[in-house]
Design a protein around this motif. Sequence first.
Motif, PDB file in Angstrom:
ATOM      1  N   MET A 179       0.838  -1.185   0.000  1.00 57.40           N
ATOM      2  CA  MET A 179       0.000   0.000   0.000  1.00 57.40           C
ATOM      3  C   MET A 179       0.887   1.254   0.000  1.00 57.40           C
ATOM      4  N   PRO A 180       0.657   2.191  -0.893  1.00 54.66           N
ATOM      5  CA  PRO A 180       1.468   3.410  -0.963  1.00 54.66           C
ATOM      6  C   PRO A 180       1.357   4.250   0.307  1.00 54.66           C
ATOM      7  N   VAL A 181       2.489   4.840   0.699  1.00 57.71           N
ATOM      8  CA  VAL A 181       2.546   5.706   1.884  1.00 57.71           C
ATOM      9  C   VAL A 181       3.036   7.078   1.423  1.00 57.71           C
ATOM     10  N   SER A 182       2.234   8.101   1.681  1.00 56.44           N
ATOM     11  CA  SER A 182       2.628   9.464   1.294  1.00 56.44           C
ATOM     12  C   SER A 182       3.530  10.066   2.365  1.00 56.44           C
ATOM     13  N   LEU A 183       4.566  10.779   1.900  1.00 53.01           N
ATOM     14  CA  LEU A 183       5.596  11.311   2.787  1.00 53.01           C
ATOM     15  C   LEU A 183       5.797  12.800   2.563  1.00 53.01           C
ATOM     16  N   VAL A 184       6.168  13.496   3.636  1.00 48.61           N
ATOM     17  CA  VAL A 184       6.652  14.869   3.560  1.00 48.61           C
ATOM     18  C   VAL A 184       7.996  14.897   4.264  1.00 48.61           C
ATOM     19  N   PHE A 185       9.000  15.498   3.610  1.00 47.62           N
ATOM     20  CA  PHE A 185      10.321  15.685   4.197  1.00 47.62           C
ATOM     21  C   PHE A 185      10.568  17.177   4.358  1.00 47.62           C
ATOM     22  N   THR A 186      10.998  17.586   5.550  1.00 41.55           N
ATOM     23  CA  THR A 186      11.371  18.972   5.782  1.00 41.55           C
ATOM     24  C   THR A 186      12.526  19.020   6.767  1.00 41.55           C
ATOM     25  N   SER A 187      13.137  20.175   6.857  1.00 39.67           N
ATOM     26  CA  SER A 187      14.258  20.366   7.764  1.00 39.67           C
ATOM     27  C   SER A 187      14.504  21.856   7.937  1.00 39.67           C
ATOM     28  N   ASP A 188      15.292  22.191   8.933  1.00 34.96           N
ATOM     29  CA  ASP A 188      15.771  23.568   9.100  1.00 34.96           C
ATOM     30  C   ASP A 188      14.639  24.587   9.058  1.00 34.96           C
ATOM     31  N   THR A 189      13.624  24.341   9.871  1.00 32.38           N
ATOM     32  CA  THR A 189      12.476  25.250   9.902  1.00 32.38           C
ATOM     33  C   THR A 189      12.797  26.530  10.675  1.00 32.38           C
ATOM     34  N   VAL A 220       6.323   9.348  -2.364  1.00 39.44           N
ATOM     35  CA  VAL A 220       5.510   8.172  -2.058  1.00 39.44           C
ATOM     36  C   VAL A 220       6.439   6.976  -1.915  1.00 39.44           C
ATOM     37  N   ALA A 221       6.281   6.245  -0.824  1.00 40.55           N
ATOM     38  CA  ALA A 221       6.973   4.972  -0.634  1.00 40.55           C
ATOM     39  C   ALA A 221       5.973   3.875  -0.946  1.00 40.55           C
ATOM     40  N   GLY A 275       5.989  -0.413  -1.923  1.00 40.47           N
ATOM     41  CA  GLY A 275       6.592  -1.688  -2.286  1.00 40.47           C
ATOM     42  C   GLY A 275       8.102  -1.662  -2.389  1.00 40.47           C
ATOM     43  N   GLY A 276       8.753  -0.958  -1.475  1.00 39.77           N
ATOM     44  CA  GLY A 276      10.209  -0.917  -1.469  1.00 39.77           C
ATOM     45  C   GLY A 276      10.804   0.089  -2.445  1.00 39.77           C
ATOM     46  N   GLU A 277       9.984   0.980  -2.982  1.00 41.17           N
ATOM     47  CA  GLU A 277      10.462   1.983  -3.936  1.00 41.17           C
ATOM     48  C   GLU A 277      10.020   3.368  -3.490  1.00 41.17           C
ATOM     49  N   LEU A 278      10.911   4.345  -3.635  1.00 37.69           N
ATOM     50  CA  LEU A 278      10.563   5.739  -3.384  1.00 37.69           C
ATOM     51  C   LEU A 278      10.301   6.381  -4.736  1.00 37.69           C
ATOM     52  N   ARG A 279       9.095   6.895  -4.908  1.00 44.16           N
ATOM     53  CA  ARG A 279       8.734   7.487  -6.200  1.00 44.16           C
ATOM     54  C   ARG A 279       8.036   8.829  -5.998  1.00 44.16           C
ATOM     55  N   ASP A 280       7.793   9.492  -7.098  1.00 47.84           N
ATOM     56  CA  ASP A 280       7.085  10.773  -7.090  1.00 47.84           C
ATOM     57  C   ASP A 280       7.740  11.783  -6.140  1.00 47.84           C
ATOM     58  N   VAL A 281       9.076  11.821  -6.150  1.00 50.13           N
ATOM     59  CA  VAL A 281       9.818  12.758  -5.303  1.00 50.13           C
ATOM     60  C   VAL A 281       9.736  14.140  -5.949  1.00 50.13           C
ATOM     61  N   VAL A 282       9.141  15.090  -5.201  1.00 49.69           N
ATOM     62  CA  VAL A 282       8.940  16.438  -5.732  1.00 49.69           C
ATOM     63  C   VAL A 282       9.486  17.454  -4.723  1.00 49.69           C
ATOM     64  N   PHE A 283      10.365  18.328  -5.202  1.00 48.22           N
ATOM     65  CA  PHE A 283      10.834  19.450  -4.403  1.00 48.22           C
ATOM     66  C   PHE A 283       9.880  20.613  -4.640  1.00 48.22           C
ATOM     67  N   HIS A 284       9.196  21.038  -3.591  1.00 53.53           N
ATOM     68  CA  HIS A 284       8.217  22.121  -3.703  1.00 53.53           C
ATOM     69  C   HIS A 284       8.859  23.451  -3.352  1.00 53.53           C
ATOM     70  N   ALA A 285       8.714  24.421  -4.233  1.00 54.63           N
ATOM     71  CA  ALA A 285       9.217  25.764  -3.995  1.00 54.63           C
ATOM     72  C   ALA A 285       8.292  26.492  -3.036  1.00 54.63           C
ATOM     73  N   VAL A 286       8.887  27.182  -2.083  1.00 54.46           N
ATOM     74  CA  VAL A 286       8.133  28.001  -1.147  1.00 54.46           C
ATOM     75  C   VAL A 286       8.455  29.455  -1.474  1.00 54.46           C
ATOM     76  N   PRO A 287       7.473  30.238  -1.902  1.00 57.85           N
ATOM     77  CA  PRO A 287       7.754  31.631  -2.246  1.00 57.85           C
ATOM     78  C   PRO A 287       8.316  32.393  -1.042  1.00 57.85           C
ATOM     79  N   ALA A 288       9.173  33.349  -1.332  1.00 57.77           N
ATOM     80  CA  ALA A 288       9.738  34.189  -0.263  1.00 57.77           C
ATOM     81  C   ALA A 288       8.628  34.961   0.417  1.00 57.77           C
ATOM     82  N   ARG A 289       8.807  35.198   1.699  1.00 54.15           N
ATOM     83  CA  ARG A 289       7.841  35.986   2.457  1.00 54.15           C
ATOM     84  C   ARG A 289       7.907  37.439   1.993  1.00 54.15           C
ATOM     85  N   PRO A 290       6.747  38.113   1.957  1.00 56.78           N
ATOM     86  CA  PRO A 290       6.765  39.531   1.556  1.00 56.78           C
ATOM     87  C   PRO A 290       7.453  40.391   2.591  1.00 56.78           C
TER      88      PRO A 290
END
Length: 169
Positions: A1-11, A151-152, A154-169
């Motif tokens: 079963m696919p597992v949706s993931l979010v990766f973040t750091s340095d908040t 998305v993880a 069946g032992g594969e990491l797929r659909d890896v997307v780096f999302h741009a975060v617009p600069a704060r005004p």
Amino acid sequence: MPVSLVFTSDTHVPRRARELPHSLWAAIAEADVVVHAGDWVDLALLDLFEARSRRLVAVYGNNDHGDFRRRLPEVARAEIAGMRFAVVHETGDAKGRELRCAARFPDTDVLVFGHSHIPWDTTAPSGLRLLNPGSPTDRRRQPHGTFVTAVADGGELRDVVFHAVPARP
């Protein structure tokens, strides 16, 4: 079963931003697993992540002291959808990173790390995938802040997307 993931750091909340971008909170609300690779800075943010995440895999960073180090490990490990993940804040210099991390994490499929605020996605000769989601709040020398969804399955990491975060005004 696919597992949706979010990766973040340095908040770095509230030093670099008063709050996280709405787009990151929206991704967290949809994710099965949230991974944070350290440098939270404010315990209230860790509390929010714990409350809003279905499952949180997290570590402390070099800017996280006291209660962070009592509540979070330096290295976290998790098995997700047949994949072995490790999370750490610092991996050292970019030069030689793949070989150094492959030696340090031989039984790992994906290593999530932070510290540099620079997005990174490479694979070591051993097959270890190294991902740094960058920072959603402190872009440093990058054109914009970032976080990652994937998305993880069946032992594969797929659909890896780096999302741009617009600069704060």
